[in-house]
Design an enzyme around this catalytic site. Sequence first.
Site, PDB file in Angstrom:
ATOM      1  N   HIS A   6      13.196  68.767  16.563  1.00 27.02           N
ATOM      2  CA  HIS A   6      14.095  68.715  17.721  1.00 27.02           C
ATOM      3  C   HIS A   6      13.693  67.585  18.668  1.00 27.02           C
ATOM      4  O   HIS A   6      14.513  66.731  19.037  1.00 27.02           O
ATOM      5  CB  HIS A   6      14.053  70.068  18.442  1.00 27.02           C
ATOM      6  CG  HIS A   6      14.946  70.157  19.630  1.00 27.02           C
ATOM      7  ND1 HIS A   6      16.188  70.754  19.593  1.00 27.02           N
ATOM      8  CD2 HIS A   6      14.780  69.739  20.915  1.00 27.02           C
ATOM      9  CE1 HIS A   6      16.743  70.689  20.796  1.00 27.02           C
ATOM     10  NE2 HIS A   6      15.899  70.082  21.622  1.00 27.02           N
ATOM     11  N   GLU A   7      12.431  67.560  19.071  1.00 24.43           N
ATOM     12  CA  GLU A   7      11.980  66.549  20.021  1.00 24.43           C
ATOM     13  C   GLU A   7      11.970  65.153  19.390  1.00 24.43           C
ATOM     14  O   GLU A   7      12.216  64.161  20.076  1.00 24.43           O
ATOM     15  CB  GLU A   7      10.598  66.901  20.565  1.00 24.43           C
ATOM     16  CG  GLU A   7      10.524  68.250  21.275  1.00 24.43           C
ATOM     17  CD  GLU A   7      11.565  68.438  22.366  1.00 24.43           C
ATOM     18  OE1 GLU A   7      12.029  67.426  22.937  1.00 24.43           O
ATOM     19  OE2 GLU A   7      11.930  69.606  22.639  1.00 24.43           O
ATOM     20  N   HIS A  22      15.370  63.753  19.838  1.00 23.69           N
ATOM     21  CA  HIS A  22      15.486  63.180  21.183  1.00 23.69           C
ATOM     22  C   HIS A  22      14.800  61.811  21.233  1.00 23.69           C
ATOM     23  O   HIS A  22      15.342  60.840  21.772  1.00 23.69           O
ATOM     24  CB  HIS A  22      14.798  64.094  22.205  1.00 23.69           C
ATOM     25  CG  HIS A  22      15.606  65.262  22.652  1.00 23.69           C
ATOM     26  ND1 HIS A  22      16.887  65.145  23.155  1.00 23.69           N
ATOM     27  CD2 HIS A  22      15.301  66.598  22.712  1.00 23.69           C
ATOM     28  CE1 HIS A  22      17.343  66.347  23.494  1.00 23.69           C
ATOM     29  NE2 HIS A  22      16.398  67.241  23.229  1.00 23.69           N
ATOM     30  N   GLU A  30      21.294  66.101  23.322  1.00 24.44           N
ATOM     31  CA  GLU A  30      21.013  67.317  22.560  1.00 24.44           C
ATOM     32  C   GLU A  30      21.641  67.266  21.174  1.00 24.44           C
ATOM     33  O   GLU A  30      21.125  67.874  20.229  1.00 24.44           O
ATOM     34  CB  GLU A  30      21.498  68.549  23.324  1.00 24.44           C
ATOM     35  CG  GLU A  30      20.701  68.863  24.580  1.00 24.44           C
ATOM     36  CD  GLU A  30      19.226  69.140  24.312  1.00 24.44           C
ATOM     37  OE1 GLU A  30      18.884  69.534  23.179  1.00 24.44           O
ATOM     38  OE2 GLU A  30      18.423  68.938  25.231  1.00 24.44           O
TER      39      GLU A  30
END
Length: 513
Positions: free
Chosen positions: A269-270, A273, A299
Amino acid sequence: MTNHGEAFQALRDHLHKTSLVSSAAELLGWDERTGMPPEGGEFRAEQVAYLSGLVHDMQTGPEIATWLDQLSDWSEADDPHSDIGATVRLVRKDYEKQKRLPKSLVEAIASATVRGQGCWDAARKADDYRQFQPALDEMISLQRQAGECLAEEGQTTYEALLDQYEPDAKADQLSSVFANLRGELVKLLDEIQGSARQVDETLLKKQYSVDGQRQISRTLAEAIGFDFNRGRLDETSHPFCTALGPSDCRILTRYDSSWLPGSIFGTLHEAGHGMYEQGLPQDWYGLPPGTYASLGIHESQSRLWENLVGRTAEFWQCFTPLMRETFGENATPQQWHASFNRVTPSLIRVEADEATYNLHIIVRFELEQALIAGELTTDDLPAVWNERYESVIGVRPPSDADGVLQDVHWSAGLFGYFPTYTLGNLIGAQLYAAAEKSLGDLSGMIARGEFQPLLDWLRKHVHAHGRKFSADELVQNATGAPLSAEPLVTSLRERYSLVYDVKSPTVSSNATS
């Protein structure tokens, strides 16, 4: 100064200097959540407040208005989506918005954010909501003041806060989008819970060494395209990503020996980003062309890599040998895939499966609106939180640590941020479907560990444009269609059909942002 080029260069230089001060404040924030001693909070709050005040002064200086006036008749700024046109247009918008915020309020929010996050962290560890409540009350009051200053005609206080993360979004429109999506998810959840095929959770309940998880996390982040020459991976109590410069992106995850998915999917997830930040035009850092389009778009990048790539059967076909080598676990790719797509109502948002994740967001979206509107007090918040979780998700938190204290966002003043997660899920699924149509055998590429074609597609259609287009425009341009719930629901049904007895992908409702 009358020359358009000179005026624009002066504006650009000023914004670059502003980004230098702003990134210094961000660095202090990163340090606060990774290595600052517990007793350092009060002085750190002073530091961050002072720097935030300096940034506000630079963002609202009268020279900006002078330069913008000089550029008002510049033909090179006529195209609102060119680098120059977008910069002039959006800097003017940002300038007018920031002018409505008193410097004293900006500094107070910055200070309260540092103190609030420290208070939240301690309160969660102690499972003591009352320890956190005064900091929450203070932040809600400050955010109401900010929302009242920022609200334009026709905007509620909450919408003015939401606008900082998702420009032009309306609460009633989001409520309609979420209601339609919720209906589709409830149908899907009912089918999964009634399925004759169920997933054994033994694989997830085993102990996995933290050292092994660190190795896996770095390997996965690097494999999908996170550039460790321009970024790093660290640990914190609540995962996040921050950009400290055009080539200094910090991503953070957390490790739990008894919950392997947390670190794996938190890292993916990060990293999503981070790759967005690394893909923005470096020469325009600190200016609109070098800034993300919206938090929903941001997101979409994290949720795309976390779920639409990371939870696929092909991804685990590729990385099962690494899991075996690292942990000595002889599970098959099919077993890893099924385990990582197990659906069950749960307490923790960041650990939720995709079928129930957006229900967690709906709870927060409704509660934070009520808090800002004064319809819900912090005295009643824990009980109402528990009631909503029981009625919407089907579980009741046994403690505030696993309930109202589980997220850092409100302690940091991020009211209006939560809806962007669901928007990100919708946008990410639509972008992935468009990329798949464009690239061809995307599933085969993932199975072979070939992630660069997908990253290149995202670079071209999303990252390279920065903030020059609105989120809606970016989605339309990249996919050829307005935002819809159909790609997300279709994706979920396709993936879960490999694990559970669910109907073939169909959708009955469209949702637009």
